[in-house]
Design an enzyme around this catalytic site. Structure first.
Site, PDB file in Angstrom:
ATOM      1  NE  ARG A  92     -10.594 -54.437 117.749  1.00  0.00           N
ATOM      2  CZ  ARG A  92     -11.397 -55.474 117.910  1.00  0.00           C
ATOM      3  NH1 ARG A  92     -11.860 -56.106 116.827  1.00  0.00           N
ATOM      4  NH2 ARG A  92     -11.733 -55.921 119.103  1.00  0.00           N
ATOM      5  NE  ARG A 142     -11.944 -46.536 115.573  1.00  0.00           N
ATOM      6  CZ  ARG A 142     -10.923 -46.291 116.404  1.00  0.00           C
ATOM      7  NH1 ARG A 142     -11.143 -45.684 117.551  1.00  0.00           N
ATOM      8  NH2 ARG A 142      -9.691 -46.656 116.097  1.00  0.00           N
ATOM      9  CG  ASP A 171      -9.321 -49.961 127.339  1.00  0.00           C
ATOM     10  OD1 ASP A 171      -8.245 -49.355 127.445  1.00  0.00           O
ATOM     11  OD2 ASP A 171      -9.966 -50.020 126.274  1.00  0.00           O
ATOM     12  CB  ALA A 192      -3.185 -51.237 121.417  1.00  0.00           C
TER      13      ALA A 192
END
Length: 488
Positions: A128, A208, A334, A347
């Site tokens: 990312r 994460r 989203d 994505a």
């Protein structure tokens, strides 16, 4: 009207100014892609962001091939993408308790086993921070103006003046010919588009973490286990762990280690950042008699403080209404359709949205903005609904793995990446089918009864409404029914 035959690669300056003023709210992948592509299509772009800067932190996500086809128009961006991509990556698969089920293989070899062309992979995991840096470099090159610290609290449209706009928390007002709401699951645009659907917790969350690889030096044995792939141990390695109701992943690159783990979140927590002890105390809950691989626990232990994010997963039942009544405000990404991580499509579909919308606006022209928006939504809704639904099928695959079948067919231990997803080109699809889809709107044909436009979803599929409660129940009982059509 823009030409619907223009399919060649066209850099900035290829299209005449459209005169369309576009206001974009949000700087996620959907918002930034919309900004960049709208500039290329000749539109005037402004971007609002609620934070004081763009958050470039994070770990990784999957970017499908269909989300990168538009890079061909952007030489510098395309060059940067090639440099940051994980070429020659390897993958290895374990049960959650540590038993290795599929030995290390190059991703290209796995593609061959699945009957795919390794030279045209369906997509790739990307970091990312590197992707955002790439995007921001292009935003700066194009001089796109981003106004920070603008928290939008209300959306509106003005049919009389053929405008739409937003209000911020400090009383500022911004107007344009079209407003693109790319501000995520909690978008304030939901009230305006009608039939607001509340975002609900899935009951799952993701731990994460991403940190410099030198932290592995604290545990030489673990460092040796997590070494990179290839003959010289210098190629990226992705390792996956699949268990009852859970899965995990570790990515090792030359400079960074990333790990993530899906876990139960039936008791909602407001805590975003957690520490290693919190993960260690909860990771074995709900996985049955066999605990998690001790090596994963060692990885959690050495994760630096203030690094682990507990990302609760939210969902919203799909709905056809992505636009305001006058179709001058539209949801993308989203804000329109949230995805489970197992779908591998969040994505990808956000980027596809942006490319599709920018193209439809260019085709329609300034006098036909509402038509462009309605046509875009028809292009996108059933496709995104199917991609969302596939997330549940993948969740069943990852969380209720049939290891006996995996031994015979390793493909069953990885998320489905069907060709109807990754072979799609949202820009060309819009050019080739715009007039056909507009005709269905003018004739009043319901979106789920269109048969004159080639499907960009599973061939033979007939749309059926569904909801999250039923799908989650089906995942738990391993009875997910995708419906009609060829989903492979």
């Amino acid at each position: 009207m823009g030409s619907i035959q223009e399919k060649d690669c066209k850099p900035v300056g290829s299209y005449p100014p459209s005169g369309i003023d576009v206001l974009i709210v949000g700087t996620g992948l959907a918002g930034l892609t919309a900004a960049i592509e709208c500039v290329r299509k000749g539109h005037n772009v402004r971007v609002l962001e609620r934070h004081d800067d763009i958050n470039t932190a994070g770990d990784m996500y999957f970017m499908g091939h269909s989300a990168t086809t538009w890079f061909r128009h952007w030489p510098e961006l395309s060059k940067e993408y090639a440099l940051i991509s994980m070429n020659n990556a390897w993958i290895e698969t374990f049960k959650h308790d540590g038993e290795r089920m599929i030995p290390p293989l190059r991703v290209s070899d796995r593609l061959r086993q699945a009957g795919m062309d390794p030279n045209t992979p369906p997509g790739a995991f990307q970091m990312r921070p590197l992707i955002y840096r790439m995007y921001l470099n292009e935003v700066r090159r194009q001089g796109i103006k981003i106004q920070f610290g603008r928290r939008v609290v209300n959306y509106y449209e003005d049919d009389t003046h053929q405008k739409a706009g937003v209000l911020t928390d400090n009383g500022e007002q911004f107007e344009a010919d079209i407003v693109i709401a790319a501000d995520g699951v909690g978008s304030k645009c939901q009230n305006l588009v009608g039939g607001q659907v509340r975002a609900m917790s899935t009951g799952r969350a993701m731990w994460r973490a991403a940190f410099p690889i030198h932290h592995l030096d604290k545990n030489p044995e673990l460092k040796e286990f997590l070494k990179m792939g290839g003959q010289n141990n210098d190629e990226p390695m992705v390792r996956t762990w699949l268990g009852p109701g859970t899965y995990g992943m570790v990515l090792i690159r030359r400079e960074i280690c990333v790990w993530l783990m899906n876990h139960d979140a039936s008791t909602p927590r407001s805590v975003l950042n957690v520490e290693s002890d919190d993960v260690l105390n909860n990771m074995d809950k709900g996985v049955g008699p066999l605990p998690w691989d001790p090596r994963i626990k060692e990885l959690v232990k050495l994760t630096p403080p203030n690094t682990i994010v507990n990302f609760e997963l939210f969902w919203r039942d799909p709905q056809p209404s992505w636009t305001s009544p006058g179709s001058r405000v539209v949801l993308i990404g989203d804000a329109a359709h949230s995805f489970l991580p197992a779908s591998g499509n969040g994505a990808t579909q956000a980027i596809e949205d942006a490319v599709s919308l920018a193209t439809c606006l260019q085709i329609a022209g300034k006098q036909n903005v509402p038509e462009a928006v309605r046509t875009h939504v028809r292009f996108r809704f059933i496709r995104c609904s199917c991609a969302q639904k596939m997330g549940f099928s993948n969740a069943e695959l990852l969380q209720h793995t049939n290891w006996e079948k995996v031994k015979a067919n390793p493909k069953l231990a990885q998320p489905k990446l069907p060709s109807w997803v990754w072979k799609h080109d949202p820009e060309n699809y819009a050019y080739e089918n715009y007039e056909k889809m507009v005709d269905t709107i003018r004739k009043g044909i319901p979106f789920d009864q269109v048969d004159t436009v080639p499907p960009n979803y599973p061939p033979g599929y007939k749309y059926e409404p569904w909801n999250i409660d039923d799908m989650i129940r089906d995942v738990k009982t391993s009875t997910v029914d995708m419906g009609s059509g060829n989903w492979d």
